[in-house]
Design a protein around this motif. Structure first.
Motif, PDB file in Angstrom:
ATOM      1  N   ILE A 121      40.248  31.283  38.229  1.00  0.00           N
ATOM      2  CA  ILE A 121      38.874  31.692  38.565  1.00  0.00           C
ATOM      3  C   ILE A 121      38.355  32.710  37.558  1.00  0.00           C
ATOM      4  O   ILE A 121      37.178  32.699  37.170  1.00  0.00           O
ATOM      5  CB  ILE A 121      38.824  32.269  39.994  1.00  0.00           C
ATOM      6  CG1 ILE A 121      39.169  31.178  41.021  1.00  0.00           C
ATOM      7  CG2 ILE A 121      37.451  32.850  40.302  1.00  0.00           C
ATOM      8  CD1 ILE A 121      39.246  31.684  42.441  1.00  0.00           C
ATOM      9  N   GLU A 122      39.260  33.582  37.095  1.00  0.00           N
ATOM     10  CA  GLU A 122      38.874  34.609  36.129  1.00  0.00           C
ATOM     11  C   GLU A 122      38.771  34.072  34.698  1.00  0.00           C
ATOM     12  O   GLU A 122      38.427  34.818  33.783  1.00  0.00           O
ATOM     13  CB  GLU A 122      39.886  35.760  36.174  1.00  0.00           C
ATOM     14  CG  GLU A 122      39.933  36.467  37.533  1.00  0.00           C
ATOM     15  CD  GLU A 122      41.056  37.488  37.602  1.00  0.00           C
ATOM     16  OE1 GLU A 122      41.785  37.615  36.596  1.00  0.00           O
ATOM     17  OE2 GLU A 122      41.199  38.141  38.656  1.00  0.00           O
TER      18      GLU A 122
ATOM     19  N   GLU B   2      43.842  32.326  41.281  1.00  0.00           N
ATOM     20  CA  GLU B   2      42.966  33.489  41.070  1.00  0.00           C
ATOM     21  C   GLU B   2      42.749  33.748  39.582  1.00  0.00           C
ATOM     22  O   GLU B   2      41.637  34.093  39.156  1.00  0.00           O
ATOM     23  CB  GLU B   2      43.580  34.715  41.741  1.00  0.00           C
ATOM     24  CG  GLU B   2      43.649  34.617  43.266  1.00  0.00           C
ATOM     25  CD  GLU B   2      44.340  35.809  43.888  1.00  0.00           C
ATOM     26  OE1 GLU B   2      44.777  36.701  43.113  1.00  0.00           O
ATOM     27  OE2 GLU B   2      44.459  35.855  45.126  1.00  0.00           O
ATOM     28  N   LYS B   3      43.797  33.573  38.780  1.00  0.00           N
ATOM     29  CA  LYS B   3      43.656  33.768  37.334  1.00  0.00           C
ATOM     30  C   LYS B   3      42.766  32.690  36.715  1.00  0.00           C
ATOM     31  O   LYS B   3      42.020  32.962  35.759  1.00  0.00           O
ATOM     32  CB  LYS B   3      45.032  33.749  36.668  1.00  0.00           C
ATOM     33  CG  LYS B   3      45.951  34.886  37.114  1.00  0.00           C
ATOM     34  CD  LYS B   3      45.389  36.242  36.749  1.00  0.00           C
ATOM     35  CE  LYS B   3      46.349  37.354  37.144  1.00  0.00           C
ATOM     36  NZ  LYS B   3      45.807  38.706  36.819  1.00  0.00           N
TER      37      LYS B   3
END
Length: 401
Positions: A313-314, A310-311
Motif C-alpha cells: 500500500i505504501e 501494508e508495505k
C-alpha cells in the motif's frame, strides 16, 4: 421465492423432512396438505440455520461439497441457464439437506435483487476467497469463466487434501498397531516369561531387570497413564486454541527441520494459488493479499503477509517484502519479482502455484516413504530389546549348566 425446511407425516405415519419453496410458510403448509401430508414444522431456511448454529453446519460443509457445487454451477452458468435456475438445479442435485438449504437460501437472496456474491456473503458459510472471486466475475461480466477457474481451484485443493489424507492412513495405522503390539508384549507376554527368572534367584542382566520394572510399572499404572494422557491432550488442545498457544505452536513448527519446510511449502502453495486466481479475476492486489493471508494456516506466515500488504500500500514491491520475511521459497519470490517487472504478475503467480504444488506433493511423498521404514525399524528395535532381555537370562542359565 424463499425456501422453507419442513417436517411432515404422510398417511401411513412416516416422517418426511425436506425443503420447499413458497411465498410464505402458510403456502408451504398448503403444499404439504395437497400431498395428504400433515405438517409438523415449517421454518425458513435462514432462520433454521440460525437456530441450529453455524459451527455445526461448518463441520458438515466439506471441501468436497464446495468443489462439486462449484463445478455444477460453472457448467450450468456456462450453458446460459439463468443464475436462479442454476442454483435451484444444483440444490436439487445435492443429496445433503444442509447444502440444499444453503443454496436455496442464496437463491432467495438472488431473487430479492442481491448479487450472487452478496447472497453468499450473507449466508456466512463461504470462504472469503470464494466470495471475492465471484464478486470480481460479476463485476467483469465473465461469471462463467470465473466459476470455471474457481472450479479448477477448489478441485485441485480438494485433490491435494485427499492425497495427503490418503498417504497418512498407512503410517497412522502402522504406528497404532506398533503401539498396541508393544503394550501387549509388556502387559501380558513379558510378565509370564520373567516369572521363571524370579524363581531361579540368579543375578539377572540389567536389561532384563529394566524390562521387568517397566512391565510392572505399565501393568500397575496404565489406567493412570491413560487418564494423564487424556488430561494432557485436553490441556494442550485448549492451549493451542488460544492466540498465544497458536502463535507458539506455529513458531515451533517453523523452526523444526522437516515440519518447518513442510509448513512453509504448504502455506506458500496455498498463498500462491489464492493470489493467482484472485489477480486473474481482477481483484485488487491489496485485497487479494489480505485474503491470501486469511487462508494461511500458520499465523506467523499470515502476519508476515499482512505486513507485506501494508508495505505494498505504501508503494513497496511484493516480491521484496516476501523475500524479507524469509518464509517463501527463493524461486517463488523471484518469479513474483519477474511478474511485477513484466506486468504479468497473475501469469507468474499461476506458474509459481503449480511449481509449489509439485514440490509440496513430492516432499510429502518422500517424507511418507521414509516414515514407513523408519517406523518399522523402530518397532523392530523395541521387539529386539524385549527379545534380548528375555533371552540373556536363558543363555546364562544354559552356560551355568
Amino acid at each position: 421465492m424463499p425456501a422453507y425446511q419442513f417436517t411432515a407425516l404422510d398417511v401411513s405415519g412416516k416422517q418426511h423432512k425436506g425443503v420447499l419453496e413458497g411465498d410464505s410458510a402458510r403456502q408451504v403448509r398448503q403444499q404439504l396438505r395437497d400431498k395428504d401430508w400433515t405438517p409438523l414444522s415449517v421454518a425458513a431456511v435462514e432462520q433454521k440455520e440460525k437456530n441450529t448454529g453455524s459451527s455445526f453446519f461448518q463441520k458438515k460443509f466439506t471441501a468436497y461439497d464446495l468443489a462439486l457445487m462449484t463445478r455444477q454451477l460453472s457448467v450450468l452458468v456456462a450453458a446460459a441457464i439463468p443464475l436462479e435456475e442454476a442454483l435451484r438445479a444444483v440444490a436439487k442435485q445435492n443429496e445433503k439437506a444442509h447444502v440444499q438449504n444453503l443454496l436455496l437460501s442464496v437463491r432467495s437472496k438472488v431473487l430479492e435483487g442481491h448479487t450472487l456474491a452478496q447472497g453468499m456473503q450473507q449466508g456466512g458459510r463461504f470462504p472469503d476467497l470464494y466470495i471475492a472471486t465471484i464478486a470480481a466475475g460479476e463485476r467483469s461480466g465473465h461469471l462463467d469463466l470465473i466459476l470455471d477457474q474457481l472450479s479448477d481451484y477448489t478441485e485441485n485443493r480438494f485433490a491435494m487434501q485427499k492425497k495427503i489424507q490418503g498417504a497418512m492412513i498407512y503410517p497412522i495405522i502402522l504406528m497404532l498397531m506398533s503401539f498396541a503390539i508393544v503394550m501387549g508384549l509388556m502387559t501380558y507376554v513379558v510378565p509370564d516369561i520373567v516369572k521363571t527368572f524370579d524363581q531361579s534367584k540368579q543375578a539377572l542382566p540389567w536389561i532384563t531387570v529394566a524390562l521387568m520394572k517397566a512391565s510392572d510399572l505399565i501393568r500397575q499404572t496404565w489406567p493412570f497413564m491413560l487418564l494423564g494422557l487424556g488430561v494432557m491432550t485436553v490441556l494442550l488442545l485448549r492451549f493451542l486454541r488460544s492466540a498465544s498457544g497458536h502463535y507458539a505452536f506455529d513458531r515451533l513448527v517453523l523452526k523444526l527441520p522437516l515440519f518447518g519446510k513442510l509448513s512453509r511449502g504448504i502455506n506458500s502453495s496455498r498463498f500462491a494459488s489464492t493470489l493467482s486466481i484472485l489477480t486473474q479475476s481482477g481483484v485488487p492486489l491489496v485485497d487479494a493479499l489480505k485474503i491470501g493471508a486469511a487462508v494461511s494456516s500458520n499465523w506467523v506466515i499470515r502476519d508476515a503477509i499482512n505486513i507485506a500488504a501494508e508495505k505494498v500500500i505504501e508503494g513497496g514491491s511484493l516480491g521484496t517484502q516476501l523475500e524479507r520475511c524469509g518464509y517463501f521459497p527463493p524461486m517463488m519470490v523471484q518469479m513474483i519479482k519477474s511478474g511485477e517487472t513484466s506486468g504479468e504478475l497473475d501469469r507468474m503467480l499461476s506458474r509459481a502455484s503449480d511449481m509449489q504444488d509439485r514440490e509440496v506433493t513430492a516432499f510429502i511423498s518422500t517424507l511418507l516413504a521414509l516414515l514407513e521404514p523408519l517406523m518399522l525399524v523402530f518397532m523392530a528395535a523395541i521387539v529386539l530389546v524385549i527379545v534380548i532381555a528375555v533371552m540373556l537370562p536363558i543363555v546364562n542359565m544354559n552356560n551355568m549348566v
